[in-house]
Scaffold this active site. Structure first.
Site, short mmCIF file in Angstrom:
data_model
loop_
_atom_site.label_atom_id
_atom_site.label_comp_id
_atom_site.label_asym_id
_atom_site.label_seq_id
_atom_site.Cartn_x
_atom_site.Cartn_y
_atom_site.Cartn_z
N LYS A 1 97.64 83.90 53.67
CA LYS A 1 97.19 83.87 52.26
C LYS A 1 98.40 83.85 51.32
CE LYS A 1 96.81 88.94 52.21
NZ LYS A 1 95.85 90.08 52.26
N ARG B 1 86.54 97.96 48.68
CA ARG B 1 86.82 96.69 48.02
C ARG B 1 85.62 95.76 48.17
NH1 ARG B 1 92.52 93.80 49.37
NH2 ARG B 1 91.50 93.37 51.35
N HIS C 1 88.67 96.66 56.94
CA HIS C 1 90.08 96.65 56.52
C HIS C 1 90.51 98.08 56.22
CE1 HIS C 1 93.74 94.88 55.06
NE2 HIS C 1 93.55 95.21 53.80
N ARG D 1 94.45 91.09 62.38
CA ARG D 1 94.86 90.22 61.27
C ARG D 1 96.27 90.64 60.87
NH1 ARG D 1 90.20 92.57 60.00
NH2 ARG D 1 91.19 93.67 58.27
N TYR E 1 121.99 87.93 27.08
CA TYR E 1 121.10 88.34 25.98
C TYR E 1 121.22 89.82 25.67
CZ TYR E 1 118.51 83.92 26.49
OH TYR E 1 118.16 82.61 26.53
N CYS F 1 118.51 86.11 32.84
CA CYS F 1 117.87 85.11 31.97
C CYS F 1 116.73 84.42 32.74
CB CYS F 1 118.88 84.06 31.53
SG CYS F 1 120.41 84.73 30.86
N MET F 2 116.04 83.54 32.07
CA MET F 2 114.93 82.84 32.73
C MET F 2 115.42 81.99 33.90
SD MET F 2 112.09 80.22 31.18
CE MET F 2 111.32 81.31 30.02
N ASP F 3 116.56 81.36 33.71
CA ASP F 3 117.01 80.37 34.69
C ASP F 3 118.38 80.64 35.30
OD1 ASP F 3 114.79 78.74 33.64
OD2 ASP F 3 116.09 78.66 31.88
C1 LIG Z 1 96.07 90.70 53.44
C2 LIG Z 1 95.09 91.15 54.46
C3 LIG Z 1 95.50 91.42 55.76
C4 LIG Z 1 96.95 91.40 56.19
O1 LIG Z 1 97.57 92.60 55.80
P1 LIG Z 1 99.10 92.88 56.22
O2 LIG Z 1 99.33 94.27 55.76
O3 LIG Z 1 99.92 91.91 55.47
O4 LIG Z 1 99.17 92.69 57.67
C5 LIG Z 1 94.54 91.72 56.70
N1 LIG Z 1 93.23 91.80 56.34
C6 LIG Z 1 92.80 91.58 55.09
C7 LIG Z 1 91.36 91.67 54.77
C8 LIG Z 1 93.72 91.26 54.09
O5 LIG Z 1 93.30 91.05 52.85
#
Ligand SMILES: *Cc1c(COP(=O)(O)O)cnc(C)c1O
Length: 373
Positions: free
Chosen positions: A41, A139, A169, A222, A268, A314-316
């Protein structure tokens, strides 16, 4: 990106071999029964979603996952043919596309599914569903056994869906106190064990849980931040079961160098004033690249030495105080190794009062990602 000409020397170098090593090492650690879902992601945590997905699948990951429908569509369009899971919420308007692309989605309630199924006449193949359980993260996800029963019945009554997974999760798996994680796991398993037939993928662990609680590996994990060689927290980092390999460095070059006499101000606000004759280097990277203004004072590496950023970023562009005269074109490392020194995203994170995850994803699009062979 690789083929286009890049004039500015500022770049994020992504080591796909490190990603692959991390994939192989975590797979060895987990054993053959637990599949690896590589989390890509947020543009692969800033590393490039397509390149990371391809590398992870090539190294043996069984699936990749993203947070949003659009991320999944982009991966398919870019030619990623492996299994993809959208872990975050999807709108009903996505389900026909998800079925067509063979993208699995997270579903957390029956009424949502019923609405989605009213579109199922247009499905070209069954929609793959991973049911999300809220075991304590608060969540998304369903929160009681009755809601699960309703959702399962709705899935069973339709030939247009495939109940492929169930997942939860963890909220605190990266912390020393394991109590909440244990409670979440038990709660999740109560949901799972209430099912007459279990789906193919029962999964709970993020990186922290993967590394600290291999006994919670189930059918899949995951694995996100760990894939990129970054520990989820200092606590986990001190207890890694195998080393993680860093996958990104951020580099640039000195673009301008001058001797500045005592009493001259830099940048700046004129908040930095030279207190002696100082060699000041200017580097073409700024807050629009993700070098946040709060990183003023942070060291960079030049010639294997730590050198501080001076004055307002700075920005850049930004300025550094050099130990001596150095040539234009001299390499500067913002994140990564040079000689025996290393600057990690964790160091930036501490200075900014955040976590390395946020550093990784805030390296902006303007910084080209390059993938050395
Ligand atoms: C982002 C996410 C993960 C991965 O989490 P990490 O801490 O980066 O391993 C796993 N499951 C869900 C639902 C997430 O949103």
């Amino acid at each position: 990106m690789e083929t286009s000409i890049i004039y500015r020397p500022t770049k994020a170098v992504v080591h796909l071999e490190a990603i692959k090593d991390n994939v192989r090492n975590v797979k060895t650690f987990l054993g053959a029964k637990t599949a690896l879902i590589a989390v890509v992601k947020a543009d692969g945590y800033g590393h490039g979603e397509v390149q990371i997905a391809a590398a992870a699948l090539e190294a043996g990951a069984e699936m990749v996952s993203v947070a949003t429908p659009d991320e999944a569509v982009r991966l398919r369009m870019a030619g990623i043919t492996g299994d993809i899971l959208v872990m975050g919420p999807s709108p009903v308007s996505f389900v026909t596309k998800a079925a067509e692309l063979g993208v699995a989605i997270a579903v957390s309630n029956e009424s949502w599914l019923k609405e989605a199924l009213s579109e199922s006449k247009s499905f070209t193949q069954p929609l793959k569903i991973h049911v999300k359980i809220d075991s304590g993260m608060g969540r998304i996800g369903l929160r009681d056994a009755k809601a699960l029963q309703l959702l399962v019945s709705a899935m069973e009554s339709s030939k247009q869906v495939l109940f492929e997974g169930i997942f939860t999760h963890f909220a605190c798996a990266d912390e020393e106190d394991s109590n909440r994680t244990k409670i979440q796991f038990k709660k999740f398993m109560d949901f799972v064990n209430s099912l007459a037939t279990k789906p193919r993928f029962v999964h709970a662990s993020n990186s922290a849980a993967t590394l600290l609680y291999p006994e919670y590996g189930l059918d899949a994990v995951r694995f996100g931040i760990g894939l990129y060689g970054i520990a989820p927290s200092d606590y986990v980092g001190e207890r890694l079961p195998f080393p993680l390999e860093r996958s990104m460095s951020i580099e640039s070059e000195l673009a301008f160098v001058k001797m500045t006499e005592t009493g001259n101000s830099i940048s700046y606000g004129a908040t930095y004033e030279t207190t002696q004759n100082e060699w000041i280097g200017t580097i073409p990277i700024g807050y629009a690249d993700g070098l946040r203004r709060g990183l003023r004072g942070q060291d960079v590496l030049i010639g294997g030495e730590r050198v501080p950023i001076v004055g307002t970023i700075c920005m850049d562009q930004c300025m550094v105080r050099l130990p001596r005269e150095m040539p234009i074109g001299e390499k500067v490392v913002f994140i990564g190794r040079q000689g025996t020194e290393e600057i990690k995203m964790e160091e930036w994170a501490k200075r900014l009062g955040t976590i390395p995850y946020e550093i990784a994803v805030s390296i902006s699009k303007r910084v080209p990602r390059v993938y050395p062979k």
